[in-house]
Scaffold this motif. Structure first.
Motif, PDB file in Angstrom:
ATOM      1  N   ARG A 122      47.779  23.504  36.289  1.00 55.16           N
ATOM      2  CA  ARG A 122      47.466  24.586  37.237  1.00 55.16           C
ATOM      3  C   ARG A 122      48.251  25.826  36.837  1.00 55.16           C
ATOM      4  O   ARG A 122      49.472  25.804  36.729  1.00 55.16           O
ATOM      5  CB  ARG A 122      47.797  24.202  38.672  1.00 55.16           C
ATOM      6  CG  ARG A 122      47.633  25.388  39.629  1.00 55.16           C
ATOM      7  CD  ARG A 122      47.566  25.013  41.078  1.00 55.16           C
ATOM      8  NE  ARG A 122      46.265  24.458  41.441  1.00 55.16           N
ATOM      9  CZ  ARG A 122      45.169  25.184  41.657  1.00 55.16           C
ATOM     10  NH1 ARG A 122      45.195  26.506  41.508  1.00 55.16           N
ATOM     11  NH2 ARG A 122      44.036  24.597  41.992  1.00 55.16           N
ATOM     12  N   THR A 123      47.516  26.906  36.620  1.00 56.35           N
ATOM     13  CA  THR A 123      48.077  28.132  36.063  1.00 56.35           C
ATOM     14  C   THR A 123      47.867  29.292  37.016  1.00 56.35           C
ATOM     15  O   THR A 123      46.764  29.470  37.548  1.00 56.35           O
ATOM     16  CB  THR A 123      47.421  28.444  34.701  1.00 56.35           C
ATOM     17  OG1 THR A 123      47.614  27.325  33.821  1.00 56.35           O
ATOM     18  CG2 THR A 123      48.004  29.696  34.079  1.00 56.35           C
ATOM     19  N   ALA A 124      48.899  30.077  37.200  1.00 55.35           N
ATOM     20  CA  ALA A 124      48.783  31.323  37.965  1.00 55.35           C
ATOM     21  C   ALA A 124      48.702  32.483  36.987  1.00 55.35           C
ATOM     22  O   ALA A 124      49.437  32.527  35.991  1.00 55.35           O
ATOM     23  CB  ALA A 124      49.970  31.505  38.889  1.00 55.35           C
ATOM     24  N   ILE A 125      47.788  33.404  37.261  1.00 50.29           N
ATOM     25  CA  ILE A 125      47.621  34.593  36.419  1.00 50.29           C
ATOM     26  C   ILE A 125      47.883  35.813  37.298  1.00 50.29           C
ATOM     27  O   ILE A 125      47.232  35.995  38.335  1.00 50.29           O
ATOM     28  CB  ILE A 125      46.218  34.639  35.797  1.00 50.29           C
ATOM     29  CG1 ILE A 125      45.993  33.380  34.946  1.00 50.29           C
ATOM     30  CG2 ILE A 125      46.047  35.897  34.959  1.00 50.29           C
ATOM     31  CD1 ILE A 125      44.606  33.297  34.339  1.00 50.29           C
ATOM     32  N   ILE A 126      48.836  36.644  36.872  1.00 49.73           N
ATOM     33  CA  ILE A 126      49.312  37.754  37.695  1.00 49.73           C
ATOM     34  C   ILE A 126      49.157  39.070  36.938  1.00 49.73           C
ATOM     35  O   ILE A 126      49.469  39.157  35.752  1.00 49.73           O
ATOM     36  CB  ILE A 126      50.788  37.542  38.089  1.00 49.73           C
ATOM     37  CG1 ILE A 126      50.966  36.197  38.817  1.00 49.73           C
ATOM     38  CG2 ILE A 126      51.290  38.676  38.964  1.00 49.73           C
ATOM     39  CD1 ILE A 126      52.410  35.865  39.147  1.00 49.73           C
ATOM     40  N   ASN A 127      48.674  40.096  37.632  1.00 49.00           N
ATOM     41  CA  ASN A 127      48.504  41.453  37.079  1.00 49.00           C
ATOM     42  C   ASN A 127      47.474  41.498  35.953  1.00 49.00           C
ATOM     43  O   ASN A 127      47.631  42.228  34.974  1.00 49.00           O
ATOM     44  CB  ASN A 127      49.843  42.031  36.582  1.00 49.00           C
ATOM     45  CG  ASN A 127      50.915  42.037  37.656  1.00 49.00           C
ATOM     46  OD1 ASN A 127      50.622  42.158  38.845  1.00 49.00           O
ATOM     47  ND2 ASN A 127      52.162  41.910  37.251  1.00 49.00           N
ATOM     48  N   ASP A 128      46.415  40.737  36.100  1.00 46.90           N
ATOM     49  CA  ASP A 128      45.330  40.689  35.108  1.00 46.90           C
ATOM     50  C   ASP A 128      44.343  41.795  35.455  1.00 46.90           C
ATOM     51  O   ASP A 128      43.433  41.600  36.249  1.00 46.90           O
ATOM     52  CB  ASP A 128      44.667  39.306  35.178  1.00 46.90           C
ATOM     53  CG  ASP A 128      43.677  39.067  34.061  1.00 46.90           C
ATOM     54  OD1 ASP A 128      43.612  39.882  33.128  1.00 46.90           O
ATOM     55  OD2 ASP A 128      42.968  38.040  34.129  1.00 46.90           O
ATOM     56  N   SER A 129      44.501  42.963  34.839  1.00 42.67           N
ATOM     57  CA  SER A 129      43.850  44.189  35.316  1.00 42.67           C
ATOM     58  C   SER A 129      42.380  44.033  35.657  1.00 42.67           C
ATOM     59  O   SER A 129      41.945  44.382  36.754  1.00 42.67           O
ATOM     60  CB  SER A 129      44.016  45.295  34.266  1.00 42.67           C
ATOM     61  OG  SER A 129      45.373  45.607  34.094  1.00 42.67           O
ATOM     62  N   PHE A 130      41.569  43.528  34.716  1.00 44.10           N
ATOM     63  CA  PHE A 130      40.135  43.374  34.964  1.00 44.10           C
ATOM     64  C   PHE A 130      39.655  41.970  34.625  1.00 44.10           C
ATOM     65  O   PHE A 130      38.479  41.746  34.360  1.00 44.10           O
ATOM     66  CB  PHE A 130      39.340  44.418  34.182  1.00 44.10           C
ATOM     67  CG  PHE A 130      39.727  45.828  34.522  1.00 44.10           C
ATOM     68  CD1 PHE A 130      39.282  46.420  35.695  1.00 44.10           C
ATOM     69  CD2 PHE A 130      40.561  46.555  33.683  1.00 44.10           C
ATOM     70  CE1 PHE A 130      39.664  47.708  36.026  1.00 44.10           C
ATOM     71  CE2 PHE A 130      40.939  47.845  33.999  1.00 44.10           C
ATOM     72  CZ  PHE A 130      40.492  48.428  35.176  1.00 44.10           C
ATOM     73  N   GLY A 131      40.592  41.020  34.589  1.00 43.01           N
ATOM     74  CA  GLY A 131      40.215  39.627  34.406  1.00 43.01           C
ATOM     75  C   GLY A 131      40.086  39.171  32.972  1.00 43.01           C
ATOM     76  O   GLY A 131      39.510  38.113  32.714  1.00 43.01           O
ATOM     77  N   ALA A 132      40.625  39.923  32.013  1.00 44.91           N
ATOM     78  CA  ALA A 132      40.518  39.506  30.613  1.00 44.91           C
ATOM     79  C   ALA A 132      41.183  38.146  30.390  1.00 44.91           C
ATOM     80  O   ALA A 132      40.604  37.245  29.765  1.00 44.91           O
ATOM     81  CB  ALA A 132      41.145  40.559  29.699  1.00 44.91           C
ATOM     82  N   LEU A 133      42.403  37.981  30.907  1.00 45.83           N
ATOM     83  CA  LEU A 133      43.107  36.712  30.736  1.00 45.83           C
ATOM     84  C   LEU A 133      42.388  35.576  31.449  1.00 45.83           C
ATOM     85  O   LEU A 133      42.186  34.490  30.892  1.00 45.83           O
ATOM     86  CB  LEU A 133      44.536  36.825  31.279  1.00 45.83           C
ATOM     87  CG  LEU A 133      45.584  37.483  30.390  1.00 45.83           C
ATOM     88  CD1 LEU A 133      46.891  37.641  31.172  1.00 45.83           C
ATOM     89  CD2 LEU A 133      45.811  36.672  29.128  1.00 45.83           C
ATOM     90  N   SER A 134      41.992  35.833  32.694  1.00 45.11           N
ATOM     91  CA  SER A 134      41.348  34.790  33.498  1.00 45.11           C
ATOM     92  C   SER A 134      40.025  34.357  32.881  1.00 45.11           C
ATOM     93  O   SER A 134      39.723  33.158  32.778  1.00 45.11           O
ATOM     94  CB  SER A 134      41.120  35.298  34.923  1.00 45.11           C
ATOM     95  OG  SER A 134      42.307  35.790  35.489  1.00 45.11           O
ATOM     96  N   THR A 135      39.236  35.327  32.458  1.00 45.69           N
ATOM     97  CA  THR A 135      37.929  35.025  31.870  1.00 45.69           C
ATOM     98  C   THR A 135      38.081  34.261  30.560  1.00 45.69           C
ATOM     99  O   THR A 135      37.390  33.256  30.314  1.00 45.69           O
ATOM    100  CB  THR A 135      37.130  36.324  31.641  1.00 45.69           C
ATOM    101  OG1 THR A 135      37.088  37.079  32.852  1.00 45.69           O
ATOM    102  CG2 THR A 135      35.712  36.026  31.194  1.00 45.69           C
ATOM    103  N   ALA A 136      38.996  34.728  29.714  1.00 47.21           N
ATOM    104  CA  ALA A 136      39.204  34.071  28.422  1.00 47.21           C
ATOM    105  C   ALA A 136      39.729  32.650  28.597  1.00 47.21           C
ATOM    106  O   ALA A 136      39.296  31.722  27.897  1.00 47.21           O
ATOM    107  CB  ALA A 136      40.163  34.892  27.572  1.00 47.21           C
ATOM    108  N   LEU A 137      40.654  32.477  29.538  1.00 51.27           N
ATOM    109  CA  LEU A 137      41.242  31.152  29.737  1.00 51.27           C
ATOM    110  C   LEU A 137      40.207  30.153  30.241  1.00 51.27           C
ATOM    111  O   LEU A 137      40.155  28.999  29.795  1.00 51.27           O
ATOM    112  CB  LEU A 137      42.406  31.252  30.722  1.00 51.27           C
ATOM    113  CG  LEU A 137      43.353  30.054  30.800  1.00 51.27           C
ATOM    114  CD1 LEU A 137      43.914  29.700  29.425  1.00 51.27           C
ATOM    115  CD2 LEU A 137      44.477  30.330  31.779  1.00 51.27           C
TER     116      LEU A 137
END
Length: 397
Positions: free
Chosen positions: A48-63
């Protein structure tokens, strides 16, 4: 605008939000790529991963493209970040039903085992975020922070150690570094909001950590307060309200008016709501239409029943680290479409930003109300049977 993202064999189409803005800015930076590269090269577990300050979701989408089964929680203070992330999920066929969302005043789930984070511009806000992480993360939890190499120094690492745990920085790659921090398991107290008075207007203000002008009245707001428009206004929007000082002054000047606070920052809306009550106003119930607090992308989702005769606006000219005027364009366009005929948009801005050009293109009129060496106050009126020369688009200049 560049939209094709490719890193560590992950290919995506990524847009800034709103996608219609005409700029050369892209929805990710090299620090996003570096974090993903670090994640893949170190074969970090699917936890389970928290993603913080991901401006437009690049990290979240890629992950989620790389590991669709990974459980993630996304923390953001910006409504445009949330909306941009959801848009990029949709564009890339990402199933987001299992994604948890939280704002920057909420604690992450206790089950969080890894944190991926982008370094924000506001370092007081960053320290607040670390303190909140210390409230949740058990000892030994890894936190990876992506940033420009030039932003990382001994002082920053010391801040991280003070607020969360010992940290070290990777070698540089594409002028970025990844900071690795291991939570020490010690819970830090959460900071209190700053509070101060504006005695000439009998106002008391408080700010949460990510609200503009954290402990004093900024000079743009001051000249605006000194030059509020005359009139018997009935419905007022404080657009980009920050701590709500303009809306509070509007309530003093126009006591019978409905006041609507709008901002992209959830912390700003929380501060405005607190300041409304701090200055003697009540929030009676959900049916009370005398005041509203709206976490929104400009006026995109504001109740259609709200038709203002005055919009007060102190626009930002940056989005995160990027200098951009598209937010001002969108604010002005949204105000034009929302205003009643005869209604007024009252704007303050730095003189060099030339907002009068934009206002004339949209409203076909613009009047200078006041000016000093740095700021100018402009007023535009919506007139019947006119249409904006710029519509349904957000040009860069």
């Amino acid at each position: 605008m560049t939209t094709q993202f490719s890193a560590v064999d992950i290919d995506l189409t990524l847009n800034r939000y709103p996608a219609k803005q005409a700029s050369n800015l892209q929805a990710w930076d090299a620090a996003d790529e570096h974090l993903l590269k670090h994640l893949v090269e170190h074969k970090l577990a699917d936890v389970r991963t928290a993603i913080i300050n991901d401006s437009f979701g690049a990290l979240s989408t890629a992950l989620l493209k790389y590991q669709p089964s990974r459980a993630i929680t996304i923390e953001t203070d910006a409504k445009t970040s949330q909306l941009g992330t959801l848009h990029n999920f949709e564009c890339n066929g990402i199933n987001a039903t299992g994604v948890q969302w939280c704002n920057s005043r909420e604690l992450l789930p206790a089950s969080t085992q890894l944190v991926l984070m982008k370094l924000p511009k506001n370092l007081n806000y960053f320290a607040h975020q670390l303190d909140r992480l210390s409230q949740t993360l058990p000892q030994g939890t890894q936190v990876l922070i992506g940033a420009k190499a030039k932003s990382i120094n001994k002082s920053l690492l010391a801040v991280i150690a003070k607020h969360l745990g010992q940290a070290s920085a990777s070698l540089a790659w594409k002028k970025t570094r990844v900071i690795s921090c291991i939570s020490d398991g010690v819970k830090r107290p959460l900071p209190s909001e700053s509070r101060w008075t504006v005695p000439e207007y009998q106002l008391t203000l408080s700010n949460l950590s990510n609200v503009f002008a954290a402990n004093k009245l900024d000079i743009g707001a001051r000249i605006m307060l000194e030059n509020m428009p005359a009139g018997d206004f009935k419905s007022v929007i404080d657009l980009g309200c920050g701590n709500g000082v303009l809306g509070l002054r509007a309530k003093q000047r126009y006591p019978d008016a409905q006041i609507h606070f709008v901002d992209d920052s959830e912390m700003a809306i929380a501060s405005a709501q607190q300041n409304w009550q701090l200055n003697g106003h009540k929030i009676d119930d959900a049916c009370d239409d005398s005041v509203s607090f709206n976490w929104d992308d400009c006026l995109t989702h504001l109740d259609a029943k709200i038709i203002p005769d005055l919009v007060l606006c102190n626009p930002p000219f940056h989005q995160g680290e990027a200098i951009t005027d598209h937010i001002a364009w969108q604010m002005f366009l949204d105000a034009y479409h929302r205003l009643d005929n005869g209604g007024i948009l009252h704007v303050v801005g730095n003189r060099h930003l030339a907002y009068h050009v934009k206002l004339k293109r949209i409203f076909h009129n613009c009047t200078t109300v006041a000016a000093n060496g740095k700021f100018v106050i402009l007023q535009a009126q919506k007139r019947a049977n006119t249409a904006p020369m710029t519509d349904n688009t957000v040009p860069s200049h």
